[in-house]
Scaffold this motif. Structure first.
Motif, PDB file in Angstrom:
ATOM      1  N   MET A   1      38.984  34.793  40.688  1.00 50.46           N
ATOM      2  CA  MET A   1      38.258  34.101  41.947  1.00 50.46           C
ATOM      3  C   MET A   1      37.420  34.738  42.757  1.00 50.46           C
ATOM      4  O   MET A   1      36.445  33.983  43.061  1.00 50.46           O
ATOM      5  N   LEU A   2      37.367  35.931  42.728  1.00 46.34           N
ATOM      6  CA  LEU A   2      36.118  36.674  43.497  1.00 46.34           C
ATOM      7  C   LEU A   2      35.150  36.748  43.013  1.00 46.34           C
ATOM      8  O   LEU A   2      33.936  36.603  43.557  1.00 46.34           O
ATOM      9  N   LEU A   3      34.946  37.034  41.656  1.00 52.76           N
ATOM     10  CA  LEU A   3      33.714  36.842  40.831  1.00 52.76           C
ATOM     11  C   LEU A   3      33.151  35.583  40.991  1.00 52.76           C
ATOM     12  O   LEU A   3      31.912  35.499  41.065  1.00 52.76           O
ATOM     13  N   GLU A   4      34.014  34.273  41.115  1.00 47.99           N
ATOM     14  CA  GLU A   4      33.313  33.122  41.125  1.00 47.99           C
ATOM     15  C   GLU A   4      32.577  32.924  42.506  1.00 47.99           C
ATOM     16  O   GLU A   4      31.366  32.252  42.505  1.00 47.99           O
ATOM     17  N   ILE A   5      33.144  33.627  43.391  1.00 45.34           N
ATOM     18  CA  ILE A   5      32.528  33.305  44.727  1.00 45.34           C
ATOM     19  C   ILE A   5      31.395  34.215  45.322  1.00 45.34           C
ATOM     20  O   ILE A   5      30.229  33.954  45.636  1.00 45.34           O
ATOM     21  N   LEU A  50      20.102  42.607  36.073  1.00 44.07           N
ATOM     22  CA  LEU A  50      20.788  41.566  36.780  1.00 44.07           C
ATOM     23  C   LEU A  50      20.622  40.209  36.051  1.00 44.07           C
ATOM     24  O   LEU A  50      21.567  39.297  35.847  1.00 44.07           O
ATOM     25  N   ILE A  51      19.333  39.910  35.682  1.00 44.89           N
ATOM     26  CA  ILE A  51      19.147  38.473  34.651  1.00 44.89           C
ATOM     27  C   ILE A  51      19.932  38.839  33.427  1.00 44.89           C
ATOM     28  O   ILE A  51      20.427  37.621  32.965  1.00 44.89           O
ATOM     29  N   VAL A  52      20.014  39.878  32.910  1.00 44.25           N
ATOM     30  CA  VAL A  52      20.805  39.951  31.693  1.00 44.25           C
ATOM     31  C   VAL A  52      22.275  39.848  31.717  1.00 44.25           C
ATOM     32  O   VAL A  52      23.264  39.136  31.133  1.00 44.25           O
ATOM     33  N   GLY A  53      22.776  40.706  32.724  1.00 43.74           N
ATOM     34  CA  GLY A  53      24.277  40.879  32.889  1.00 43.74           C
ATOM     35  C   GLY A  53      24.996  39.653  33.618  1.00 43.74           C
ATOM     36  O   GLY A  53      26.073  39.457  33.083  1.00 43.74           O
ATOM     37  N   LEU A  54      24.367  39.352  34.808  1.00 42.08           N
ATOM     38  CA  LEU A  54      25.235  38.483  35.433  1.00 42.08           C
ATOM     39  C   LEU A  54      25.527  36.990  34.988  1.00 42.08           C
ATOM     40  O   LEU A  54      26.595  36.601  35.112  1.00 42.08           O
ATOM     41  N   PRO A  55      24.553  36.288  34.245  1.00 44.60           N
ATOM     42  CA  PRO A  55      24.722  35.229  33.343  1.00 44.60           C
ATOM     43  C   PRO A  55      25.964  35.280  32.529  1.00 44.60           C
ATOM     44  O   PRO A  55      26.553  34.370  32.398  1.00 44.60           O
ATOM     45  N   HIS A  56      26.189  36.272  32.139  1.00 43.19           N
ATOM     46  CA  HIS A  56      27.283  36.532  31.185  1.00 43.19           C
ATOM     47  C   HIS A  56      28.503  36.530  31.722  1.00 43.19           C
ATOM     48  O   HIS A  56      29.349  35.842  31.120  1.00 43.19           O
ATOM     49  N   ILE A  57      28.612  37.356  32.742  1.00 40.59           N
ATOM     50  CA  ILE A  57      29.584  37.357  33.690  1.00 40.59           C
ATOM     51  C   ILE A  57      30.212  35.859  34.251  1.00 40.59           C
ATOM     52  O   ILE A  57      31.082  35.211  33.901  1.00 40.59           O
ATOM     53  N   LEU A  58      28.875  35.204  34.609  1.00 41.08           N
ATOM     54  CA  LEU A  58      29.314  33.847  35.382  1.00 41.08           C
ATOM     55  C   LEU A  58      29.838  32.746  34.071  1.00 41.08           C
ATOM     56  O   LEU A  58      30.358  31.700  34.541  1.00 41.08           O
ATOM     57  N   THR A 355      46.338  43.418  34.176  1.00 40.35           N
ATOM     58  CA  THR A 355      47.548  43.207  35.271  1.00 40.35           C
ATOM     59  C   THR A 355      47.086  43.407  36.708  1.00 40.35           C
ATOM     60  O   THR A 355      47.958  42.718  37.713  1.00 40.35           O
ATOM     61  N   ARG A 356      45.887  43.835  37.116  1.00 36.99           N
ATOM     62  CA  ARG A 356      45.261  44.031  38.444  1.00 36.99           C
ATOM     63  C   ARG A 356      43.956  43.462  38.414  1.00 36.99           C
ATOM     64  O   ARG A 356      42.984  44.039  38.560  1.00 36.99           O
ATOM     65  N   ILE A 357      43.929  41.868  38.265  1.00 33.63           N
ATOM     66  CA  ILE A 357      42.590  41.397  38.138  1.00 33.63           C
ATOM     67  C   ILE A 357      41.773  41.504  39.474  1.00 33.63           C
ATOM     68  O   ILE A 357      40.539  41.526  39.196  1.00 33.63           O
ATOM     69  N   LEU A 358      42.246  41.540  40.433  1.00 34.08           N
ATOM     70  CA  LEU A 358      41.442  41.725  41.759  1.00 34.08           C
ATOM     71  C   LEU A 358      40.938  43.000  41.633  1.00 34.08           C
ATOM     72  O   LEU A 358      39.550  43.050  42.217  1.00 34.08           O
ATOM     73  N   ILE A 359      41.445  43.961  41.369  1.00 33.23           N
ATOM     74  CA  ILE A 359      41.015  45.391  41.512  1.00 33.23           C
ATOM     75  C   ILE A 359      39.669  45.539  40.398  1.00 33.23           C
ATOM     76  O   ILE A 359      38.575  46.080  40.655  1.00 33.23           O
ATOM     77  N   PHE A 360      40.185  44.820  39.366  1.00 31.24           N
ATOM     78  CA  PHE A 360      39.137  44.845  38.308  1.00 31.24           C
ATOM     79  C   PHE A 360      37.740  44.028  38.635  1.00 31.24           C
ATOM     80  O   PHE A 360      36.577  44.455  38.370  1.00 31.24           O
ATOM     81  N   GLU A 361      37.958  42.912  39.451  1.00 32.63           N
ATOM     82  CA  GLU A 361      36.681  42.022  39.924  1.00 32.63           C
ATOM     83  C   GLU A 361      35.797  42.953  40.987  1.00 32.63           C
ATOM     84  O   GLU A 361      34.742  43.022  40.925  1.00 32.63           O
TER      85      GLU A 361
END
Length: 397
Positions: A1-5, A50-58, A355-361
């Motif tokens: 959820m945090l990654l989406e924002i 950033l151009i290469v990595g972030l679109p993959h995450i999004l 198990t700790r998705i928030l910390i991972f994000e």
């Protein structure tokens, strides 16, 4: 959820700020400064990372789709550039520290040196100014023929040396990461191999990952040996270099600030003129001799040393700004990258993801902020950068 924002803002702000950084650092006003040449390369590398990595995450976050699983070409190219650009960015930042550290050690304090004696040849005035700061409060830079610079110092002083160093880094890092272009391919994977806690043990899918069945040797290399190679290239080696250079820079700045007592040129000139009036100008004959012989030479030296002192003060101020900027970048690199490095070193990333998705994000957001927040650090710690960026926006608006 945090990654989406957060990640969309990181992508927009990071790419825009790195583009502006690259434009500022390549302006003619900064031409010839090796440090800013390095920072221009750093901005360019961070922009593409950033151009290469972030679109993959999004794409994974918003659409649950990994475009690396689409074809072997995309799989190998994206894996290569993701690792390659992150390694290059960290090592460029470490390279800046090495260059500034060597540059700082070349400014050695001189022993107190009085005015030129009458028996000293006036031909010394034709020699180049030595780039040394004096510990004497009266004359801080004197005219003398400095020793021949070593190859390393001449290389550091060369503006094009930044291009050569970055090119060498690119070639060395390429040697460690080129295996992605050859062996990283799509393979059929069991779901249980990736998610060990899952009950879907019989489900298979295509993933951009070495196959344990058909690529046994490369799988062992990628999961074990390259895991540590990645950590060393991305963090351990740059960390070590930055820590050493930061300690040396802080120590050297403290030493210079202690030994370097720059006074106002006007005060020195008045003081020296007063000394001349009391000791040298006792008669009309002495007054006539002021414009001839050794007195004239000494008076010219006083005036010239005052001008050089003014230049030395400006150079010292500029160098202090650059060192302050570098220390800020190093500290922020430590703070933002350390969580990811510790998680990778301890093997906790998979555990946090499951198990700790928030910390991972949060860990991944901090790592990407390292490549997107330099614009703010430049504004806060470097007056040269602030002046140029403000003038640029004044012309636009």
């Amino acid at each position: 959820m945090l990654l989406e924002i957060v990640m969309p803002f990181v992508l927009i702000i990071g790419t825009t700020s790195n583009f502006i950084n690259f434009y500022i650092f390549t302006r003619p006003v900064l031409n010839g400064l090796t440090t800013f040449r390095f920072l221009a390369y750093l901005s360019m590398v961070d922009f593409f990372y950033l151009i290469v990595g972030l679109p993959h995450i999004l794409s994974n976050v918003y659409f649950d789709y990994d475009f690396r699983d689409h074809s072997n070409l995309i799989c190998s190219l994206h894996s290569f550039f993701t690792y390659y650009l992150s390694h290059l960015s960290s090592n460029i930042l470490a390279g800046i520290g090495v260059f500034r550290c060597v540059t700082l050690t070349s400014l050695r304090p001189m022993k107190p040196n009085p005015y030129l004696k009458p028996n000293r040849s006036t031909t010394n005035l034709d020699n180049k100014f030595s780039r040394r700061f004096s510990a004497s409060p009266s004359i801080d830079v004197i005219e003398s023929k400095g020793p021949r610079k070593s190859f390393l110092k001449r290389f550091i002083a060369d503006y094009g040396s930044a291009d050569k160093v970055v090119l060498a880094m690119m070639l060395v890092i390429f040697m460690f990461d080129f295996h992605f272009l050859i062996w990283m391919r799509l393979s059929k994977m069991d779901y249980a191999l990736i998610h060990q806690n899952s009950s879907n043990v019989s489900q298979t899918f295509v993933k951009c990952y070495p196959s344990p069945r058909t690529q046994m040797v490369y799988t062992e290399f990628y999961t074990k040996a390259y895991h540590w190679i990645d950590l060393f290239l991305y963090s351990y080696i740059p960390f070590s270099i930055m820590i050493i250079c930061t300690i040396l820079i802080i120590y050297r700045l403290f030493q210079i600030s202690k030994n370097l007592n720059l006074q106002s040129p006007r005060k020195i000139e008045k003081k020296d003129a007063a000394n001349f009036s009391k000791t040298e100008l006792k008669s009309e004959k002495d007054t006539d001799d002021l414009n001839t012989g050794d007195n004239k030479t000494r008076y010219k030296l006083i005036k010239k040393s005052s001008k050089i002192k003014d230049i030395a003060k400006k150079r010292t101020k500029k160098n202090n700004q650059i060192y302050k900027l570098l220390l800020t970048l190093n500290i922020c690199f430590f703070v933002l990258v350390t969580p990811l490095v510790l998680s990778n070193t301890l093997g906790l990333l998979d555990y946090l993801r499951d198990t700790r998705i928030l910390i991972f994000e949060i860990v991944y957001i901090l790592a990407y902020l390292n490549h997107s927040m330099n614009f703010l650090f430049y504004l806060l710690s470097c007056e040269i950068y602030r002046n140029i960026i403000f003038e640029y926006f004044k012309r636009i608006f």
